[in-house]
Scaffold this active site. Structure first.
Site, PDB file in Angstrom:
ATOM      1  CG  ASP A 169     -48.598  33.565 -42.306  1.00 42.26           C
ATOM      2  OD1 ASP A 169     -48.406  32.596 -41.549  1.00 42.26           O
ATOM      3  OD2 ASP A 169     -47.712  34.378 -42.612  1.00 42.26           O
ATOM      4  CG  ASP A 182     -47.019  29.004 -39.232  1.00 42.08           C
ATOM      5  OD1 ASP A 182     -46.569  28.335 -40.179  1.00 42.08           O
ATOM      6  OD2 ASP A 182     -46.409  29.952 -38.721  1.00 42.08           O
ATOM      7  CD  GLU A 183     -46.358  29.974 -44.589  1.00 36.54           C
ATOM      8  OE1 GLU A 183     -46.742  30.864 -45.382  1.00 36.54           O
ATOM      9  OE2 GLU A 183     -45.176  29.862 -44.231  1.00 36.54           O
TER      10      GLU A 183
END
Length: 365
Positions: free
Chosen positions: A14, A108-109
């Site tokens: 993350d 983003d993850e």
């Protein structure tokens, strides 16, 4: 039916305050300052906040007006999604050097299954550390990671040592980790559900584990079985490189509040048209139509209807939304409207075992 033991090694990576961190990376003048990506004007919404801004209580999805009130010296920057996507793809290339089993959740993850990784590294913790180090050296951003035997625990663990840290929950510690976990930290337990659990005397995994599957199903419906499973460390979902969406939706925040249903319908027709375009582009159809309404006081309401057949065209979506809107008179003037379609023709039904077997495994994590 007993649950077979899992020997998977899953990493959840993350990125830390991704959008805001990219802005600080590209503009050195923003480093160390409270930054919000989004709009600070009357109708603006915070998409992401830097850690400096979070110290003042600024959070994503907060109105720009409220964010500025909490942090008067907050710096707003407009989002640059092309840039975020560009860096996200570079990060993904690093992931793919270790495993083909990469499941992005967003820009983003992502989940990585490194049980059998390309580099032959036996320790998932060392892989996570190496990946985070490479992201920092090659791209200039910080990432956090969670490592465990399944996606649920890995995701929960990735929040533990943020920012720029990692947490490993090896098989022999899964039971104690989940029992000590605050119920608010369970992925899938939102604010409303947490409050309900508090009222039922459930404050941690330990109390949740004491409840029978019948009790949880009675109080939480279909989610009851999920809570019963995950608190015992059982989550069979595999890391899927091509993640299938569970819903497709679009929404719009208005510059001026809407108080007339006539104006609302006019906006909803345009939103339905945009949703149709997205559905046809992806060749997706669904059965459940959901209308989202956010009022001027920021209270939010959703109304849904499930049809007996799949739909994807604007007229059928709009007809259903119209019925949902007239189902109940809006409580206040409206600042946002949205339409989403779920129960998609891409979904596969899976069943979970009723009585999982708790297992403890010994191998290098």
């Amino acid at each position: 039916m007993e649950q077979p033991p899992s020997d998977r090694k899953i990493i959840h990576v993350d990125m830390d305050a991704f959008y805001a961190s990219v802005e600080q990376l590209d503009n050195p003048e923003l480093r160390g300052k409270p930054v919000a990506v989004g709009g600070g004007e009357k109708r603006g919404v915070v998409s992401a906040a830097s850690y400096e801004a979070r110290k003042y209580g600024v959070k994503s999805a907060m109105s720009g007006y409220l964010a500025k009130k909490k942090c008067p010296h907050l710096i707003f920057v407009k989002p640059r999604f092309d840039r975020y996507k560009e860096l996200s793809q570079k990060i993904r290339k690093i992931f793919l050097e270790y495993t083909e089993l990469v499941e992005p959740l967003s820009l983003d993850e992502a989940y990585l299954d490194v049980t059998n990784n390309k580099k032959g590294i036996p320790s998932a913790s060392l892989i996570a550390k190496e990946i985070r180090q490479r992201i920092k050296e090659e791209i200039g951003l910080n990432a956090s990671a969670g490592i465990s035997i399944n996606k649920f625990i890995a995701k929960v663990a990735s929040d533990y040592n943020k920012p720029n840290g990692q947490k490993t929950v090896p098989p022999e510690e899964v039971e104690s980790f989940l029992e000590a976990l605050d119920i608010r930290k369970f992925y899938g337990v939102g604010k409303v559900t947490a409050e309900k659990m508090y009222q039922l005397g459930i404050f941690s995994g330990k109390e949740l584990k004491l409840k029978s599957i019948e009790y949880l199903n009675e109080h939480f419906g279909k989610s009851g079985s999920y809570y019963y499973q995950v608190v015992r460390g059982v989550h069979n979902s595999e890391v899927k490189p091509h993640r299938i969406p569970k819903s497709v939706g679009t929404e719009h925040t208005f510059f001026e509040n809407l108080s007339s249903e006539v104006f609302m319908l006019e906006k909803l027709e345009k939103i339905a048209h945009e949703l149709e375009r997205r559905l046809k582009k992806s060749k997706i159809a669904g059965k459940t139509v959901t209308l989202k309404i956010k009022y001027s006081d920021f209270a939010q309401q959703t109304r849904s209807r499930t049809l007996p057949y799949y739909i994807a065209d604007k007229s059928m979506i709009f007809d259903t939304v119209k019925e949902l809107l007239y189902q109940e008179k809006p409580q206040n003037s409206v600042r946002l409207l949205g339409i989403s379609l779920s129960n998609l023709n891409t979904e596969k039904k899976t069943t979970l075992p009723e009585k999982p077997l708790s297992v403890q495994l010994q191998f290098d994590f």
